[in-house]
Design a protein around this motif. Sequence first.
Motif, PDB file in Angstrom:
ATOM      1  N   ARG A 107       0.805  -1.232   0.000  1.00  0.00           N
ATOM      2  CA  ARG A 107       0.000   0.000   0.000  1.00  0.00           C
ATOM      3  C   ARG A 107       0.833   1.275   0.000  1.00  0.00           C
ATOM      4  O   ARG A 107       0.406   2.299   0.571  1.00  0.00           O
ATOM      5  CB  ARG A 107      -1.006   0.000   1.164  1.00  0.00           C
ATOM      6  CG  ARG A 107      -1.938  -1.180   1.070  1.00  0.00           C
ATOM      7  CD  ARG A 107      -3.214  -0.978   1.811  1.00  0.00           C
ATOM      8  NE  ARG A 107      -4.243  -1.861   1.269  1.00  0.00           N
ATOM      9  CZ  ARG A 107      -5.535  -1.595   1.256  1.00  0.00           C
ATOM     10  NH1 ARG A 107      -5.970  -0.462   1.752  1.00  0.00           N
ATOM     11  NH2 ARG A 107      -6.393  -2.443   0.738  1.00  0.00           N
ATOM     12  N   HIS A 108       2.021   1.200  -0.583  1.00  0.00           N
ATOM     13  CA  HIS A 108       2.758   2.440  -0.789  1.00  0.00           C
ATOM     14  C   HIS A 108       2.115   3.169  -1.965  1.00  0.00           C
ATOM     15  O   HIS A 108       1.853   2.556  -3.000  1.00  0.00           O
ATOM     16  CB  HIS A 108       4.240   2.155  -1.072  1.00  0.00           C
ATOM     17  CG  HIS A 108       5.077   3.403  -1.033  1.00  0.00           C
ATOM     18  ND1 HIS A 108       5.073   4.313  -2.068  1.00  0.00           N
ATOM     19  CD2 HIS A 108       5.886   3.912  -0.069  1.00  0.00           C
ATOM     20  CE1 HIS A 108       5.865   5.334  -1.730  1.00  0.00           C
ATOM     21  NE2 HIS A 108       6.368   5.116  -0.530  1.00  0.00           N
ATOM     22  N   ASN A 120       2.272   3.198   5.753  1.00  0.00           N
ATOM     23  CA  ASN A 120       2.596   2.725   4.400  1.00  0.00           C
ATOM     24  C   ASN A 120       3.497   3.715   3.675  1.00  0.00           C
ATOM     25  O   ASN A 120       3.923   3.457   2.561  1.00  0.00           O
ATOM     26  CB  ASN A 120       1.343   2.610   3.525  1.00  0.00           C
ATOM     27  CG  ASN A 120       0.192   2.014   4.247  1.00  0.00           C
ATOM     28  OD1 ASN A 120       0.378   1.070   5.000  1.00  0.00           O
ATOM     29  ND2 ASN A 120      -0.991   2.563   4.059  1.00  0.00           N
ATOM     30  N   PRO A 125       0.392  13.704  10.268  1.00  0.00           N
ATOM     31  CA  PRO A 125       0.627  12.296  10.595  1.00  0.00           C
ATOM     32  C   PRO A 125       1.508  11.605   9.557  1.00  0.00           C
ATOM     33  O   PRO A 125       1.699  12.110   8.455  1.00  0.00           O
ATOM     34  CB  PRO A 125      -0.782  11.694  10.595  1.00  0.00           C
ATOM     35  CG  PRO A 125      -1.567  12.570   9.687  1.00  0.00           C
ATOM     36  CD  PRO A 125      -1.005  13.951   9.861  1.00  0.00           C
ATOM     37  N   SER A 133       1.599   8.162   7.619  1.00  0.00           N
ATOM     38  CA  SER A 133       0.971   6.883   7.296  1.00  0.00           C
ATOM     39  C   SER A 133       2.054   5.818   7.336  1.00  0.00           C
ATOM     40  O   SER A 133       3.147   6.007   6.785  1.00  0.00           O
ATOM     41  CB  SER A 133       0.349   6.947   5.900  1.00  0.00           C
ATOM     42  OG  SER A 133       0.063   5.642   5.470  1.00  0.00           O
ATOM     43  N   GLU A 136      -0.588  12.446   1.299  1.00  0.00           N
ATOM     44  CA  GLU A 136      -0.537  10.980   1.233  1.00  0.00           C
ATOM     45  C   GLU A 136      -0.966  10.334   2.556  1.00  0.00           C
ATOM     46  O   GLU A 136      -1.633   9.300   2.569  1.00  0.00           O
ATOM     47  CB  GLU A 136       0.886  10.520   0.877  1.00  0.00           C
ATOM     48  CG  GLU A 136       1.194  10.455  -0.614  1.00  0.00           C
ATOM     49  CD  GLU A 136       1.468  11.807  -1.256  1.00  0.00           C
ATOM     50  OE1 GLU A 136       1.260  12.864  -0.617  1.00  0.00           O
ATOM     51  OE2 GLU A 136       1.890  11.819  -2.434  1.00  0.00           O
ATOM     52  N   SER A 137      -0.560  10.935   3.682  1.00  0.00           N
ATOM     53  CA  SER A 137      -0.846  10.323   4.981  1.00  0.00           C
ATOM     54  C   SER A 137      -2.327  10.385   5.348  1.00  0.00           C
ATOM     55  O   SER A 137      -2.755   9.716   6.284  1.00  0.00           O
ATOM     56  CB  SER A 137      -0.010  10.981   6.078  1.00  0.00           C
ATOM     57  OG  SER A 137       1.347  10.635   5.899  1.00  0.00           O
ATOM     58  N   ASP A 138      -3.097  11.205   4.639  1.00  0.00           N
ATOM     59  CA  ASP A 138      -4.545  11.225   4.828  1.00  0.00           C
ATOM     60  C   ASP A 138      -5.261  10.647   3.617  1.00  0.00           C
ATOM     61  O   ASP A 138      -6.448  10.917   3.393  1.00  0.00           O
ATOM     62  CB  ASP A 138      -5.023  12.651   5.139  1.00  0.00           C
ATOM     63  CG  ASP A 138      -4.753  13.036   6.590  1.00  0.00           C
ATOM     64  OD1 ASP A 138      -5.208  12.289   7.486  1.00  0.00           O
ATOM     65  OD2 ASP A 138      -4.064  14.035   6.839  1.00  0.00           O
ATOM     66  N   GLY A 139      -4.534   9.886   2.814  1.00  0.00           N
ATOM     67  CA  GLY A 139      -5.159   9.213   1.667  1.00  0.00           C
ATOM     68  C   GLY A 139      -5.513  10.163   0.537  1.00  0.00           C
ATOM     69  O   GLY A 139      -6.306   9.815  -0.342  1.00  0.00           O
ATOM     70  N   ARG A 180     -12.958  10.884   2.068  1.00  0.00           N
ATOM     71  CA  ARG A 180     -11.572  11.038   2.537  1.00  0.00           C
ATOM     72  C   ARG A 180     -11.398  12.315   3.363  1.00  0.00           C
ATOM     73  O   ARG A 180     -10.701  12.317   4.378  1.00  0.00           O
ATOM     74  CB  ARG A 180     -10.610  11.064   1.346  1.00  0.00           C
ATOM     75  CG  ARG A 180     -10.376   9.719   0.702  1.00  0.00           C
ATOM     76  CD  ARG A 180      -9.453   8.838   1.535  1.00  0.00           C
ATOM     77  NE  ARG A 180      -9.606   7.442   1.180  1.00  0.00           N
ATOM     78  CZ  ARG A 180      -8.819   6.775   0.327  1.00  0.00           C
ATOM     79  NH1 ARG A 180      -7.801   7.399  -0.217  1.00  0.00           N
ATOM     80  NH2 ARG A 180      -9.042   5.508   0.060  1.00  0.00           N
TER      81      ARG A 180
END
Length: 397
Positions: free
Chosen positions: A20-21, A382, A378, A380, A109-112, A83
């Motif tokens: 999930r990178h 991944n 944050p 993530s 990226e860290s919050d999708g 999201r």
Amino acid sequence: MNTPPTVAVTPKAEKSLSRRHPWIFSGALRQAPTVPEGATVAVRAPDGRFLAWGAYSPHSQIRIRVWSFEEKEAIDAAFFRRRLSEALAARGKMPLLSPCTALRLVHAESDGLPGLIVDRYGDFLVCQFLSAGSERWKETIVAELGRIHPCQGIYERSDADVRAKEGLPATRGVLWGAAPPDLLAIQAGELSLWVDLARGHKTGLYLDQRENQTRVSPFSPDAEVLNCFCYTGGFGLWALRAGARKVTQVDASAEVLALARRNAQLNGLEENRLEHVAANVFELLRTYRDSRRQFDLIVLDPPKFVASAGQMDKGCRGYKDINLLAFKLLRPGGVLLTFSCSGLMAPPLFQKIVADAAADAGRTVRAIGHLHQAADHPVSLNFPEAHYLKGLICLAA
Ligand code: SAH
């Protein structure tokens, strides 16, 4: 609805995606699709299995950024609403200073939401669209944000250098609602700060340092403090609040120092305990060394010295230089708060540079705290690349 085109990737990229990178580099694509910049593509394994939905960025080395690993999840307005809502809800669980009216609501990226930054300053939101994908969905994102987060206005600060890597021009301005005032006061714990949303650095403040700034407090009573790379004053103002005898705020920009001065007034902190110096820190530290000036507490929070792998050696020398000089200026028992926001520099390497600097200065130094970016930035799991800010609280014998 049209089915998004398919892109096949190499087995190596498949492995990274299975963890999930969210990044797929240009070399991992079997062939280039002919789609508009930022368009959604279906990423598939060599055997045709679905791996992810991603945004295609033809000019970037990071050729695709993943929106979703779920085949059933459509990338549409409802996706962005979900999201964004998740990111906002997560802020409620994060340990943050209270009250806190300026915080990061979306950390890319860290919050999708790759390439998207959303910061809140009081009643205004400030966005950065830093990837072709987030740029393509700008209107949708702004509309959804306005719906789920009541605010007076949404402002764009897509004037960061990284836009160029995506082939996107720098741009800023009102996206929705009212224009922000020239200066807006926010609250960070007991400190009030003026913010210039249109012209300040980044989106206005270095929100990642909000909690770390408070960490100077226990070392401040009666201390002589040197705050290097001070921007609008945060670390120095916390030190003054906590009873510093004298605080010297240093920055290369006279403009940000003017705001630092106004911030002291805003908080009722006495001018006579403050000195503002517009100077190059590298030179000023040498001047202070030569004149044997000493401090009880020094903060080093420089800009990013390592922006690409090619800048690593020069960057390391820069960190070594200022840390070595700082250790020379510290009184026995003094404290150095030292930071690196270069994401490419891993925390152990930074610690080694600081250790080398201490050794060269002939000081015995203990780390009594390891610092990181604030919780609203944050990381993530991944995507460890999201961890960029590290710092040490060093006690010098
Ligand atoms: N410590 C600040 C953030 C620092 S950002 C905070 O907590 O808010 C880095 C700052 O360093 C910027 O304000 C920039 O103007 C300044 N700067 C960059 N290079 C410099 C140099 N060589 N000497 C002095 N200041 C510099």
